[in-house]
Design a protein around this motif. Structure first.
Motif, PDB file in Angstrom:
ATOM      1  N   MET A 254      40.252  24.506  38.588  1.00 32.95           N
ATOM      2  CA  MET A 254      39.322  25.619  38.426  1.00 32.95           C
ATOM      3  C   MET A 254      38.172  25.298  37.485  1.00 32.95           C
ATOM      4  SD  MET A 254      40.828  27.664  40.416  1.00 32.95           S
ATOM      5  CE  MET A 254      39.789  29.095  40.133  1.00 32.95           C
TER       6      MET A 254
ATOM      7  N   ASP B   9      35.225  24.179  37.394  1.00 32.95           N
ATOM      8  CA  ASP B   9      33.817  24.548  37.570  1.00 32.95           C
ATOM      9  C   ASP B   9      33.572  26.040  37.363  1.00 32.95           C
ATOM     10  OD1 ASP B   9      33.202  21.939  38.028  1.00 32.95           O
ATOM     11  OD2 ASP B   9      33.404  22.089  40.211  1.00 32.95           O
ATOM     12  N   GLU B  10      34.633  26.809  37.310  1.00 35.90           N
ATOM     13  CA  GLU B  10      34.481  28.245  37.096  1.00 35.90           C
ATOM     14  C   GLU B  10      34.576  28.650  35.622  1.00 35.90           C
ATOM     15  OE1 GLU B  10      36.565  30.810  39.730  1.00 35.90           O
ATOM     16  OE2 GLU B  10      36.322  29.460  41.445  1.00 35.90           O
TER      17      GLU B  10
ATOM     18  N   TRP C 134      40.127  31.788  28.284  1.00 35.82           N
ATOM     19  CA  TRP C 134      41.080  31.618  29.388  1.00 35.82           C
ATOM     20  C   TRP C 134      42.435  31.246  28.818  1.00 35.82           C
ATOM     21  CZ3 TRP C 134      39.681  28.607  34.448  1.00 35.82           C
ATOM     22  CH2 TRP C 134      38.583  29.224  35.087  1.00 35.82           C
TER      23      TRP C 134
ATOM     24  N   SER D   6      43.048  35.286  37.527  1.00 35.72           N
ATOM     25  CA  SER D   6      43.402  35.008  38.927  1.00 35.72           C
ATOM     26  C   SER D   6      44.603  34.075  39.002  1.00 35.72           C
ATOM     27  CB  SER D   6      42.196  34.418  39.669  1.00 35.72           C
ATOM     28  OG  SER D   6      41.683  33.291  38.992  1.00 35.72           O
TER      29      SER D   6
END
Lengths: 363, 363
Positions: free
Chosen positions: B313, B315-316, B194, B275
């Motif tokens: 975010m 937990d993703e 990420w 996102s």
């Protein structure tokens, strides 16, 4: 001026912070917990305008140590002092500083899971000066007493509780700071001929000399620089040979009347055949403005004293010599100084027609 | 969390600035005059407290781009824009920015021997915000008109005089900024899973994606990150899918209602399966304080939006993933924010006895 920084193959190296990088030269063991923000590895920027002002094929480099994580060279000493405090089991660290030291102490202490205490005299310090340290989580105790009494309290706290003193008396600070000299040699391939450096408490000139000597002994350089130390004229005990009771200068980071590392600084000067000189506030401001508006380098006024000193002594620099000036803090540390001393044009109320704007711009 | 930054043999490398370092990936030739302050090569700092908050063996690194010379990531784009302007024979550069762009433009233009002009609406901007640019030698023209009209004047000046536009329309800016992605890959040895990044004009997310893709094609990494872009809730056109007329947020550096790189940012998100999300000012401030008081990293509020987004975010994030958060500017850029939002203890009027001080400290 020829750049020695070219032609090879580069990539961004994984810099591990100065303790890992220079571990073999530092008093750490494999079990020392390293508290680091990857400080050090700061740019050594070629200065064209200063080299031009001096002429005679002299090369000038700026060691921009304001690009350390908290904005000053204090991070070099603090990564060592805080790592050693953690190793020794300290639960807290303490200092009586109000400027760059308190910010660095707070950042590293919190990163290392310790509480950073800052002791100051009541009513002595503007909140703005401490804002950075407070945001990093410093706990400030303002005592009813003067600055010397605050220092006394700090020492007693360190003597009687699991609290480590991280002001300039902490010996690990200079160990960390000496890595600035290592970096200069690593980048230039040798020591410079002159090292121009601001002097307040005179710890940094002491540390750089330690670093150059240690690297020389390790065979990393085959010469040693002349150590050229500069003080503000209103706070020049090392130049005048006696303490100054009421030091005065716009360069607050070196406004010190009785330097902690007095003897060691003089020893560095003598051993290196260097010299100490005073520069006026006007000379400091001039250097501050030249650095910003010609080099694009924004530093604290105290930092600019090294460049002011270089310009003052320029006729004594040997032809073809290499000079390094140390800039100890970023200009963003002192925004009010920038607001007062920018001297560029600000034209207001200009009519919104291209030809009018062009004329205002001198086209 | 295991550090991947260890165990090898390091020394301070002679970093030549990002254009020299990544010359083969940039639109420069051997005759392009390189105007550099040795920007780039900024630390990628392992974050322990964020990793701990997320758990599940996730590694988090902070790309601390506030340690560029003028204190923000804008230096990456500006070394390119100014070098190309000089190559093209420009005598001056111009922009309508009031923040980090104007400071970077001024520093690099003056270093390159060009005049930096900043056009702003009359009475619109506090002097303090422009102090850094003015000290670097920016010449400010305040016109009788609004911000859009100032932009119009800037474009017309660039069209009709030997003046180069260096605002976000300048295509070389993104070319320089993409080197941030190169550095992340060089240090980690691959792309992260990420990439969390603040979005204002959305130029930086566009540039990072360009960089990751180019490095992937060159075989420097074998995967591409999900591009996770974060905006302030009061200035979230990319999240909401429509321009915001009156953007509002404490994160001034991303207070933008109609991003210049809108389409490219969406393309980066879609291509990377990333996102976009909005974070509130309260979430931004919380991240700002966590970074300072737990990691020892002081950034601009806008920068903290990437960390606020990561926490939102969390937990993703896949178990064991590697995440990089981009911090675009140094906290010293916005001292008032630090003064307002430090939440540590400041005890006044403490009696000057060791036992009293010890009690005040909780010992």
């Amino acid at each position: 001026m020829t750049l020695s920084l070219s032609a090879e193959k580069y990539q961004c190296q994984p810099w591990p912070g100065l303790i890992e990088a220079y571990r073999e030269y530092l008093p750490v063991s494999t079990t020392t917990p390293i508290v680091t923000l990857l400080e050090g590895n700061t740019p050594l920027i070629p200065s064209f305008t200063l080299a031009e002002r001096i002429g005679r094929q002299v090369s000038v480099y700026i060691k921009y140590d304001g690009l350390n994580p908290t904005g000053s060279f204090k991070d070099r000493g603090m990564t060592m002092a805080i790592s050693k405090a953690k190793e020794e089991g300290a639960k807290a660290v303490i200092c009586a500083s109000t400027g760059n030291t308190s910010a660095a102490a707070a950042a590293y202490a919190r990163r290392g899971g310790m509480r950073p205490f800052v002791v100051i005299p009541d009513g002595y310090v503007a909140l703005g000066k401490l804002a950075q340290a407070l945001l990093y989580g410093a706990e400030v105790i303002a005592i009813r007493g003067n600055f010397d009494q605050a220092l006394g309290v700090v020492r007693q706290m360190a003597d009687n509780y699991p609290i480590t003193l991280v002001n300039s008396l902490n010996p690990y600070r200079l160990e960390g700071q000496k890595t600035g000299a290592f970096e200069v040699v690593d980048v230039l391939g040798n020591a410079p001929d002159w090292l121009c450096i601001p002097m307040g408490n005179a710890g940094n000139i002491t540390a750089y000399w330690m670093g150059f000597c240690q690297y020389f002994q390790a065979g990393k350089c085959d010469r040693l620089p002349k150590m050229m130390g500069f003080q503000a004229a209103g706070a020049a005990p090392l130049v005048n040979g006696q303490p100054v009771t009421k030091p005065e200068t716009i360069a607050t980071a070196i406004r010190i009347g009785n330097p902690a590392s007095w003897g060691k600084a003089v020893a560095a000067k003598d051993a290196s055949q260097g010299s100490f000189h005073a520069v006026t506030d006007a000379e400091i401001l001039n250097a501050y403005q030249i650095l910003a508006s010609e080099e694009g380098i924004f530093c604290e006024p105290a930092s600019a004293s090294s460049v002011a000193g270089l310009l003052k002594m320029k006729d004594e620099i040997p032809t073809g010599a290499t000079v390094v000036c140390i800039l100890t803090g970023h200009g963003l540390k002192d925004p009010e100084m920038a607001m007062k001393h920018g001297n560029s044009q600000f034209q207001k109320g200009v009519e919104m027609k291209v030809e009018v704007v062009a004329k205002a711009m001198g086209f």
